[in-house]
Design an enzyme around this catalytic site. Structure first.
Site, PDB file in Angstrom:
ATOM      1  N   CYS A   1      26.424   5.077  22.141  1.00 57.07           N
ATOM      2  CA  CYS A   1      27.376   6.045  20.895  1.00 57.07           C
ATOM      3  C   CYS A   1      27.071   7.074  20.258  1.00 57.07           C
ATOM      4  CB  CYS A   1      27.507   4.790  19.708  1.00 57.07           C
ATOM      5  SG  CYS A   1      26.374   3.411  19.956  1.00 57.07           S
TER       6      CYS A   1
ATOM      7  N   ARG B   1      16.662  -1.348  27.487  1.00 58.48           N
ATOM      8  CA  ARG B   1      16.191  -2.073  26.234  1.00 58.48           C
ATOM      9  C   ARG B   1      15.017  -2.757  26.386  1.00 58.48           C
ATOM     10  NH1 ARG B   1      22.521  -3.900  24.044  1.00 58.48           N
ATOM     11  NH2 ARG B   1      23.209  -1.656  23.910  1.00 58.48           N
TER      12      ARG B   1
ATOM     13  N   GLN C   1      26.300  -0.266  30.883  1.00 62.06           N
ATOM     14  CA  GLN C   1      27.366  -0.706  30.076  1.00 62.06           C
ATOM     15  C   GLN C   1      28.707   0.023  30.370  1.00 62.06           C
ATOM     16  OE1 GLN C   1      26.056   0.492  26.207  1.00 62.06           O
ATOM     17  NE2 GLN C   1      26.299  -1.524  25.287  1.00 62.06           N
TER      18      GLN C   1
ATOM     19  N   ASP D   1      31.046   1.057  28.591  1.00 51.24           N
ATOM     20  CA  ASP D   1      31.003   1.430  27.169  1.00 51.24           C
ATOM     21  C   ASP D   1      32.347   2.192  26.917  1.00 51.24           C
ATOM     22  OD1 ASP D   1      29.937   1.247  24.701  1.00 51.24           O
ATOM     23  OD2 ASP D   1      28.422   2.506  24.811  1.00 51.24           O
TER      24      ASP D   1
ATOM     25  N   HIS E   1      34.305   4.430  23.255  1.00 50.94           N
ATOM     26  CA  HIS E   1      34.320   4.488  21.898  1.00 50.94           C
ATOM     27  C   HIS E   1      35.658   5.095  21.511  1.00 50.94           C
ATOM     28  CE1 HIS E   1      29.830   4.121  22.501  1.00 50.94           C
ATOM     29  NE2 HIS E   1      30.122   3.448  21.362  1.00 50.94           N
TER      30      HIS E   1
ATOM     31  N   LYS F   1      33.798  -7.707  14.151  1.00 50.87           N
ATOM     32  CA  LYS F   1      34.154  -7.727  15.604  1.00 50.87           C
ATOM     33  C   LYS F   1      34.696  -9.232  16.214  1.00 50.87           C
ATOM     34  CE  LYS F   1      29.569  -9.933  16.753  1.00 50.87           C
ATOM     35  NZ  LYS F   1      28.385  -9.988  17.570  1.00 50.87           N
TER      36      LYS F   1
ATOM     37  N   HIS G   1      33.533   0.609  18.947  1.00 49.41           N
ATOM     38  CA  HIS G   1      32.874   0.265  19.965  1.00 49.41           C
ATOM     39  C   HIS G   1      33.475  -0.780  20.817  1.00 49.41           C
ATOM     40  CE1 HIS G   1      28.874   2.006  18.178  1.00 49.41           C
ATOM     41  NE2 HIS G   1      29.673   1.158  17.178  1.00 49.41           N
TER      42      HIS G   1
END
Length: 643
Positions: free
Chosen positions: A335, A364, A382, A384, A386, A466, A512
């Site tokens: 992000c 991570r 990911q 991912d 945004h 979420k 996200h």
RNA sequence: GCCGAUGUAGCUCAGUGGUAGAGCAACUGAUUCGUAAUCAGUAGGUCACCGGUUCAAUCCCGGUCAUCGGCUCCA
């Protein structure tokens, strides 16, 4: 003449003696209810022994009901505890509830239990069941109960009692074993027909790693031996589908623990699946108005300080590395990078919404004990994205994202989902009003997308509400992959603004969103879902050409060439083996199509097709077969059609 | 990280206080075969790693690393 009460059962109302036991009543009124295990009375679950004192609605629970199963398993856990107390007198008992599948009981014992102990405990449980003890309920004053359990040295029970605010508590006795327990329970131990103790585990008292570690024994029980066997078979089936096993057998991926746990190496065959996943993902994103972006893997620690990750996410981050006297951080999330790109130029309401997607590889730190194959790793990619938008656009963007998720998941062959909306937790940032607006938008979006969902009250992230989507696989197991999250924190921290129509600066809303979650994890789920037998479009090898004798090698090589030219992933098996062995090899590799080529096919210029399921077709036109393959690949068919 | 179990050939697994074995896979040769295993031979191991006990350790003891099952389910 005893006092009467009115009981409604199965929609019919009866008059009954006050104090009649639930089980007796049910048995009298309902010949079919012989397998009742517990009862529901005015909304509460009660034992069949419980007397009915008031008017009300009664229903029977059997093993088919969650309430019945819970009672069954909970009672079995008491039997287990009774057996353990008898065999190991010094042991203290903690808690022993029913869980989703079975039950456990936590014990405090100096020496951990061994596998061998389980057999002894099972034998003792069988005795207790055979002796057919009643589960006797007693009530006790709170203070008396404290004295009773303190006297017995049951420190965990006394600790539990400290937290109870009631005048009376209930005690259940099973033979010599008395347990503090809310109940309800079965009537007699003999109701437990078949059971098995499954595993031993350490578990912290109250799940807190600061507390003492107790010894947990898991088990399960069923009203029939067949049901137990069915359950054990299902466990075995899950074992056969284990992606770690299949990943090795099918040469999809590996890990190299000696050089780093939780890091995945994708082999060429796994790489094919990943390439197909990625290609599909990219194509669909472009179609859906996303821009594809790429960001670095490291950045100075300052970026992570601004984003707040060094605070709330520190324990999941790898240590920084020192480069030119400066601290750099391996990225745990994408992000902040996307935000930097957003802020690279001034944005106006005309630019929004902006949808930026990246297959971003993040690292991570996960505790060593939680790593698990592809499902829990330390480095993963990911899928991912945004979305930066105005407050007014949130609802529509969420609907788009929801539809998009469903389209992607369905294409991969998943049909059933569980959807959760998680709302504001106690600890959160941002105004309550903003939360409510966002939650309302999520709610409305879910309704408009026509999705059934559960609300997880207070289950949101501290930075925003979420939606989580869990997929159900072929065995009915659920996997959390997709998530759509509104984030108030980062917009604030970075000052993500746009110029509105009114010429003023406004705060943008940031969403996200991940569809597959992580490519590694999703791959693992796909492997287990398909048991390694991927649909044609994902299959690492789509066609294997098998020759019967070397006389067909030349023709087979031509077929292979032709398949490759058409972009079909094909291999030739011209080993000096009998056809049965070649078929077996291809079948174990779960290749969707085999072309079996002998003298006859070489002569006729046809192919003999064998499908993964075993179906055969001889004298098939090769060009027609290619056409069929290409169509099936293009459509991303899940099943292979019969030929 | 914590509790328990486990770590022997590429894989699945035997095994013993006196420096290791099977099946499958691999390789070589023979066989040319019609829908889930042709036969024979060859090669392959610092018994996870480090240390200790012992005349001798893959085996016993300690540590490390890793894997597996758990550590969310609250009378």
């Amino acid at each position: 003449m005893s006092e009467k009460i009115r009981i409604t059962y199965n929609g019919e109302t009866f008059e009954a003696d006050k104090g009649v036991r639930a089980g007796v009543f049910i048995k009298e009124k309902d010949a079919q209810a012989g397998d009742a295990l517990a009862a529901g009375f005015n909304g509460a679950v009660i034992g069949l022994n419980a007397p009915l004192e008031d008017d009300g609605e009664l229903r029977a629970y059997t093993f088919a009901d969650a309430e019945g199963r819970d009672t069954y398993w909970h009672s079995t856990s008491h039997v287990m505890a009774a057996a353990v107390k008898k065999l190991f007198p010094g042991v203290k008992v903690a808690i022993g509830p029913a869980v989703e599948e079975g039950f456990y009981y936590d014990f405090d014992r100096e020496k951990p239990f061994t596998e061998d102990d389980l057999a002894g405990i099972e034998a003792e449980m069988k005795n207790i069941i055979k002796e057919n003890h009643p589960f006797k309920r007693k009530e006790m004053g709170l203070e008396d109960a404290k004295k009773f359990f303190a006297g017995a040295g049951e420190i965990y029970k006394t600790e539990i009692l400290e937290g109870i605010d009631a005048e009376k508590v209930s005690i259940y006795e099973t033979g010599e074993f008395a347990d503090l327990c809310r109940g309800p329970h079965l009537t007699y131990t003999k109701k437990i027909k078949s059971f098995k103790l499954l595993k031993l585990a350490g578990a912290y008292w109250r799940g807190d790693e600061k507390n003492r570690m107790l010894q947990r024994i898991y088990g399960i029980s069923f009203p029939s031996q067949d049901m137990l066997q069915e359950y054990l078979d299902r466990i075995e089936e899950a074992k056969q589908r284990d992606h770690r096993k299949l990943g090795r057998e099918l040469d999809l991926f590996s890990t190299h623990e000696e050089f780093g746990a939780g890091l995945i190496y994708w082999h060429p065959k796994g790489g094919v699946v990943r390439k197909e996943m990625e290609d599909f993902w990219r194509d669909e994103h472009i179609k859906n108005g996303y821009g594809l972006v790429f960001s670095p893997h490291i950045a100075k620690i300052d970026l992570w300080e601004t984003s707040g990750h060094t605070g709330f996410y520190r324990e999941n981050m790898f240590d920084t590395m020192n480069i030119d006297e400066m601290q750099y951080q391996l990225k745990p999330m994408n992000c902040p990078f996307h935000i930097l790109m957003y802020k690279n130029s001034k944005k106006s309401y005309r630019d929004l919404p902006l949808r930026w997607a990246e297959l971003g590889t993040v690292y991570r730190y996960e505790k060593s004990g939680v790593l698990h194959g592809l499902l829990r790793v330390r480095g993963f990619t990911q899928d991912d994205a945004h979305i930066f938008c105005t407050e007014a656009q949130v609802e529509e963007e969420i609907i788009n994202a929801l539809n998009f998720v469903m389209h992607i998941l369905r294409t991969f062959g998943f049909k059933d989902f569980e959807v959760y909306l998680s709302t504001m937790p106690e600890e959160h940032i941002g105004e309550k009003e903003a939360w409510e607006k966002a939650q309302a938008a999520l709610n409305a979006a879910l309704a408009k997308a026509g999705l059934k969902y559960d609300v997880d009250e207070g289950g949101g992230a501290f930075y925003g509400p979420k939606i989580d989507i869990k997929i159900k696989d072929a065995l009915g197991r659920t996997w959390q992959c997709s998530t759509i999250q509104v984030d108030f924190a980062l917009s604030e921290r970075f000052g993500i603004d746009y110029t509105g129509k009114d010429g003023n600066e406004h705060r943008a809303i940031m969403i996200h969103r991940a569809l597959m979650g992580s490519l590694e994890r999703f791959f693992g789920v796909l492997i287990e879902h398909y048991k390694g037998a991927f649909p044609l479009w994902l299959a690492p090898v789509q066609v294997s050409v098998l020759t019967i004798t070397q006389r067909s090698d030349e023709y087979a090589a031509k077929l292979l060439e032709r398949l490759k030219v058409e972009g079909i992933r094909a291999v030739l098996d011209d080993d000096n083996e009998k056809i049965g062995a070649k078929i077996r090899k291809a079948a174990m590799e779960k290749i969707p199509y085999m072309l079996i080529i002998g003298d006859k096919e070489t002569e006729d210029k046809t192919v003999s097709v064998r499908l993964r399921g075993g179906q055969e077709a001889k004298g098939v036109d090769f060009e027609g077969f290619i056409k069929r393959l290409k169509e099936e690949i293009k459509n991303k068919d899940i099943e292979i059609r019969e030929i």
